[in-house]
Every structure is written in C-alpha cells, then in structure tokens.
Design a protein around this motif. Structure first.
Motif, mmCIF file in Angstrom:
data_model
loop_
_atom_site.group_PDB
_atom_site.id
_atom_site.type_symbol
_atom_site.label_atom_id
_atom_site.label_comp_id
_atom_site.label_asym_id
_atom_site.label_seq_id
_atom_site.Cartn_x
_atom_site.Cartn_y
_atom_site.Cartn_z
ATOM 1 N N LYS C 93 0.822 -1.220 0.000
ATOM 2 C CA LYS C 93 0.000 0.000 0.000
ATOM 3 C C LYS C 93 0.855 1.269 0.000
ATOM 4 N N ARG C 94 1.963 1.230 -0.726
ATOM 5 C CA ARG C 94 2.819 2.412 -0.825
ATOM 6 C C ARG C 94 2.188 3.429 -1.775
ATOM 7 N N PRO C 95 2.196 4.698 -1.408
ATOM 8 C CA PRO C 95 1.694 5.752 -2.310
ATOM 9 C C PRO C 95 2.753 6.090 -3.357
ATOM 10 N N TRP C 96 2.935 5.204 -4.311
ATOM 11 C CA TRP C 96 4.001 5.402 -5.303
ATOM 12 C C TRP C 96 3.565 6.376 -6.389
ATOM 13 N N VAL C 97 4.552 6.894 -7.108
ATOM 14 C CA VAL C 97 4.299 7.914 -8.126
ATOM 15 C C VAL C 97 4.569 7.323 -9.508
ATOM 16 N N LEU C 98 3.595 7.456 -10.390
ATOM 17 C CA LEU C 98 3.732 6.971 -11.771
ATOM 18 C C LEU C 98 3.852 8.148 -12.730
ATOM 19 N N ASP C 99 4.872 8.101 -13.575
ATOM 20 C CA ASP C 99 5.089 9.130 -14.594
ATOM 21 C C ASP C 99 5.032 8.435 -15.951
ATOM 22 N N PRO C 100 3.892 8.533 -16.659
ATOM 23 C CA PRO C 100 3.711 7.749 -17.891
ATOM 24 C C PRO C 100 4.336 8.405 -19.115
ATOM 25 N N VAL C 101 5.551 8.889 -18.965
ATOM 26 C CA VAL C 101 6.201 9.623 -20.056
ATOM 27 C C VAL C 101 6.416 8.704 -21.263
ATOM 28 N N ARG C 120 -2.812 0.916 -8.318
ATOM 29 C CA ARG C 120 -3.098 2.028 -7.419
ATOM 30 C C ARG C 120 -1.918 2.961 -7.139
ATOM 31 N N PRO C 121 -1.347 3.583 -8.162
ATOM 32 C CA PRO C 121 -0.342 4.608 -7.868
ATOM 33 C C PRO C 121 -0.970 5.719 -7.035
ATOM 34 N N GLY C 122 -0.274 6.147 -5.997
ATOM 35 C CA GLY C 122 -0.789 7.223 -5.150
ATOM 36 C C GLY C 122 -0.873 8.531 -5.915
#
Lengths: 280, 280, 280
Positions: C93-101, C120-122
């Motif tokens: 349940k880490r609030p990870w960050v997704l950058d869909p570049v 579930r990216p935070g």
C-alpha cells in the motif's frame, strides 16, 4: 561548390526555422552525456526523445525527420535496436546522424559500425581519429592508421580531411570532423570553421551534443547545411562562453545559455573559410 | 609509516603528473552520476571512457592504467561484465578502484562484491556504512553491524576505521572512507583529511566522482597516494566552492571549477593529520 | 472538499517534515534525467536511490515509504522489474508515483502502463497529453484523442482536467497535470497552481524531477498534499530562478538552488486557486 554567402544565408535560415518549428530529433545515445544532448537540442529550439528498445527505435525513426545515433555506451539491446532503427531510417530516407564514438572498442561496436556502411547516414560526426578509423573500417580510407584512445582523438583534423571527403562521397551526405577547427564537407564543398574554446574538450559531451544538435538542424535543412549550422553555433557559443567562465563547469552553463541566446546572425557570422585548395 | 611531509610531496607530484600526462581511467559506473564522474576526471586533468559490455570491460582493463568500478545501478549485463573485467584487472595487476555503493541491495550485488574479495582492488572507496558492510561480507570485519540505507551512511567515519584497515591489509592496497572527514589508510599509515563542505552530501555523485578521480591519480601514483590526493583535492575544492555558492547546484558548478583550478600546492596544503594513535 | 487554508497548512508541514526526516524515495527512472531527479530530491531534503533489477525494485519498494516509477527510457529488464515492483508497492500500500512519459511509443510501454491500472499509484504525474492518453488506455477517459509527440504535450492542461479527475477517482489517489499552470486533483478537490517559468520546458527533466520530488513528499503526507506541495515548490522555485538566469542552463542551476532555499512559507504561499466550478 557553394559560395560563402550562400552558405551563410542557409545557416541563418536553419537557425530560424528550428526556432519557429521546434522539430523533434530522437536519439539513441550513450548514458554519459544523454542529458547534455537533450538540453543542447532544447536550447537551440528543438525537441528531444531518447529510446533504447528495438521497436521504439523504429517508431522514432518514423516520428522524427532526423535521428541521432551515438555509439558511446553500448548495451546488449543495441545489437537489435541499432540495425532495425538504421534499416528503417534508410527506408524512410531520413538524414540521420551517426557518431562513431569509441570505434575500435569491442566486437559489437565494430560489427554495428560496419553494418552502417550501406545505411546512408546524412551526417557523420566524429573527432579526427574516429573519422579516419571509420573510413578504414568501411574500406574507403586513405590507408592511414588512426590511433583512437578511448574516446579521445590523437590525430589532427587536417589529417582526417581526405577520409572525411571519402566518407561524404560514399554516403552522399555530409561529414563533420570536430577539433580546434571543425572541418565539414559534403565531398565537394568543404569548410574550416573556427571559434570555440579550449574548454570544449574539458567537458564530456561537447561532441555528442553537437551531433544531437546537427540532427535537429537536419530536420529543416540539407545535411551539409545542418552540419555547418551545428558547428557554427557551437563555435560561436563556445567562444562566447569562454570569456565568461571560471572553469569547465561554469563554461558548460554559459555554453548552453549561449546556444539559447545566439541569434541567426551570430551563428551565420561565425568565422569559417572555404577549403578551396584541399591541401593538408 | 610515512611522514606528513613525504605524503605532501607525493600528493603534489600526483596532481602535476596527471596534468602533464592526461591519463585515461575508464569506468563501469552507475547511470545516475556517470556524467559527473567523467567531468570530474576531466577537470583534474585525466580522460574518461565508460563501458557496459563484457569484452569492452576487458579491453578497457588493458587500455587504462587504472579503472573505476562503481556498483550503483546494476544492469543484467553486469553479471558478466564485472567478473570478466575484474579478472583481467587482477591479471594485469591494475590498481583499480572499487566503490561498493548500494551494498546490501539485491542478490547480484552481494554476489559480485563477494567475488571481488580476491581481485585485489588497489583502492576501495565508500562511506562508513559501505566499508563496514564490505569488511563484514568478506569475513574480515570487526563484527559490528552496518546499517546502510539505500546509498546513505548511517555510521560515522571513525566507526569504520578498523574495518578500513582490515580491508587494506587484505587487498594490499588503500581504503578511503568518505565523510565529514575522510579517513584513508593502507593498513599501516592512516590519515584523517579535513575540509570539504556540508553541500557535498547534497549533490548526488560527490562520492562516485571521487572514486573516479582516485582512479585517475592511481594511473600515476601508488594507491595510497592516489586515494589521499583524491580526498585532498575534493576537500580543498569543496571548501573553496562552499564560500562561493548559494545552494547545491551552484556548489556543484563551483566545485568542478575548483577541481580544475586547484594547484598542486593547494592540494598538498589541504589539512590532514596522521592518525597515529589509531583510537576510535 | 478541503479549503485553501487547510491545504496551505498541510503543504507547509510537508515541506518541514521532509527537511526534518530526510525520507528516502527510491526511483526506477529514465537515464536522461536520472541525475536531475536525484539532485532535486536531495535539494528539498530527501534521499535518492536508483535501481534497475527486479529484486532490487522489490527491495526498494519495501525500503522507501514511496517510490518513483518513470517510464522514460525503457530497457529490456523493465519488462520484469516494473511488474514485480508495482505488485510489491501495491501489496505494501505504498503511495508510489507513476510518470507515464512517452506513452504511445512501443509495445512494452503500453503493456506495462496497462498493467498498472490495478496497481493504485498514489500519484500520477504527466503533461496534459500523457494524462489524456493514460485515461484512454485504462478505458476511463472522456473519449478525446490525445496527441503526444515524443515526450511533448500538444494538449492544454485544461483539456486534461476531466481525465485527470477520472484517473484520481479510479486510483483513489491524486493526479497532477503539469503545464503553464499545474492542475492537481484527488477527484474531489482540484487546484490550479500558478508561477513557474517559461524556461521549465527548456530543460529536460523538469517534469521527471517533479515526479521524484512528489514521491519524497508522499513519504510524509497524503498523496494529494504531496502532489500539491511538489507543484507549489516547483512553481515557486521556477519563478524565483527565472528572474536570476540568463538562459536554460543558468536557470537550471538557480532552480535547484531555489528548491534548496525555499522556506515552508515560500512554498505554502505560492499562488493557487481552488477549481470550484470544474469548467473547462
């Protein structure tokens, strides 16, 4: 053979067209200077996009009007990515830029560079030793032996002139030899471009980023004009930055700022001379 | 044990010899700080060349008088490249530099680091936690438990002294522990080197690039002198840059410029003290 | 819906908590801007650690309270590393960050991005075109067609608002759309954050490093606050740097210095407005 005034007019137009059109020239390039390549491409008004995977190389060959291939830090996937990308570039007749850095190191590098002999790069950019070594690898050289050391040139720009011309005649494109003076030729018209700074070889990526910038100009101009424009803006920005810096890192900052601030007249006025007599 | 004056004379000579000879120390290093490593190597007067492939690692082991291996961002190909390169370095008795960054993360990293126990790196450079962890991994540590967090040290330099000496005696080379003061030892003579800046840990690659610079000095000097010279020029340049900067990015620029501008006397005069009593 | 004053108080606290706690947010990110990501994370008071290998991605998912995944320059190993890391992040349940570049380039990228729909990216951070394309890829978009070009946006931030909200409702986290004004939403409360500089898109990695900084703030604050804090410190530092620079490279230096020097009040006072009416 083009006149100096014709060349200057084309250079000024290339600088302006890039600023107006913001063309994208993707790259497959080394991990050392990849950020510098991108930032230099952005500073002159272009757009950057870097990839490693085979299908992405092919997609980028189609997406950009030019593409920059730098052989610096090969990874295993390059064995598939570079041939597929080069084939696609060739099919699409893209004026792509080849930077044969590190030529002579390792088996894959030689194999890939050999395979590019019939892929018609629009521009080949390298230091004197790399250009001599590539002409030799493609079997069209003057027969002299180059002595690349890692990524450093040990030969002079003038020594590479005939091999540069032979490469240009072979590809039908342009060849740029970087050094204290840059030599740019399309096999017929040849220029020696002066300016720059003794700090250029003190920052990694001065050559790589020049190749990337030439690819940006190749999106809007013929390969010879693109190579000359790249060399001229680099020599201008290098000279401008030299007078403001206190060492190689502040030089690098001033240099990129100078790329950004250079006007088309600054670039077109950078000193060059037509290499009419062709002597060494 | 060497005297302080002897060490200073050797340090000054190493600085000058690198500027005169422009030696190349290739690297296999992480993608985060690879450009910083190259630019720092160039700034002190050396030459850089980075590779990833197995046969290129072997070729570079032969081409340079030293080589820098940094474990930062492992890629799958490292499983083959690092053992083959280390074996070749060992055969050629090259005083190569090992930077065990990230020790403890992942299986391949531990396996590779274990395999280096008999490959005699001339210099091992790390932060306190990395040095303690490496001594433990090689079964020659003082038995304390290090607590590396990612790439950060959580132990003090002084805590790592005995493990650093044990590593140096094991390899027959030098070990450098980076921190607010750097500790450098060959197992017999040990120094504490002061200076530097609180901004050093605020820029990524301060440690990596120091390892790369030590490899440059190892091309012209014995490993202990090379490690001391690297630490001294870093502490000098760090202190010099600190007084001119407004934050970590301007610090980084000033720092590289200071590496370039440092004279051999600046470097040899950077304060250090012989660690005579060996106490914690 | 939160009030502006509540948000400002949380932003100020996030800035201070990061400076006090020095949290580590590891990254799996592209090779172009990887150093910038790390240096920006350090400048705001966090710690960085970058990896590529599958087991290292899993280890880092556990080691950091958040993690930054940027899709920029995919390598073959990402096919295994990203799914395993994302699965672990989701389990923890880490609030990870997704950058869909780069969304839209190549087969692996689309496949990986599709697989993140239930991870579930935070925080999702991208430019307008990337956000529109991701919503479309996940089948929850407004049906408009995005036109990503390489890594560049060709759509406006306002055009991406509804898709950003749909993504936020889908993940239960926050979505940040970067542009001349940043739009940040958790699906209920939405903000438009102003400031910044026209130089931001002239330096590569302004967006990537913002994603990395949001991951640092996500170690100490809820995803929406983390995204808003990241955008606010970037807009503040960008505006501050703009007035001091002479081009994109000096802007970059001033910008990182400004990240370092920004006080919690500077960041909390950066202008934003609640997007109450939700119109385009």
């Amino acid at each position: 053979m083009q006149s100096g005034e014709e060349i200057k007019a084309k250079v000024a137009k290339a600088v302006e067209d890039v600023r107006a059109q913001n063309p994208m020239a993707p790259s497959i390039t080394n991990t050392v200077t990849i950020e510098f390549v991108a930032n230099a491409q952005l500073a002159v008004g272009g757009s950057a996009a870097m990839v490693y995977l085979p299908d992405e190389g092919e997609a980028m060959a189609a997406a950009g009007k030019s593409l920059y291939i730098n052989m610096g830090t090969l990874l295993p996937v390059y064995a598939e990515t570079l041939p597929r990308t080069a084939r696609r570039l060739c099919e699409l007749k893209r004026p792509w830029v080849l930077d044969p850095v590190g030529i002579g190191i390792g088996g894959l590098r030689s194999e890939l560079l050999k395979s590019f002999a019939d892929k018609r790069p629009g521009i080949i950019r390298g230091n004197a030793s790399e250009i001599i070594a590539l002409a030799s690898l493609w079997g069209i050289g003057s027969g002299q032996k180059s002595t690349v050391r890692g990524v450093d040139a040990t030969d002079s720009v003038l020594q590479a002139k005939e091999d540069a011309k032979a490469l240009a005649r072979h590809t039908g494109g342009a060849v740029a030899v970087s050094g204290p003076e840059d030599f740019v030729t399309d096999g017929e018209t040849s220029l020696l471009i002066s300016g720059g700074s003794s700090f250029m070889p003190m920052i990694t990526g001065a050559g790589c980023s020049l190749g990337g910038v030439m690819a940006i100009y190749a999106c809007v101009a013929d390969p010879f004009t693109a190579a000359v424009t790249g060399s001229c803006i680099y020599k201008f920005a290098g000279k401008s930055a030299h007078s403001k810096c206190r060492g190689p890192a502040s030089f690098r900052t001033e240099f990129i700022d100078a790329l950004y601030n250079a006007t088309s007249q600054d670039v077109a006025s950078n000193p060059f001379k037509l290499d009419i007599f062709g002597g060494k």
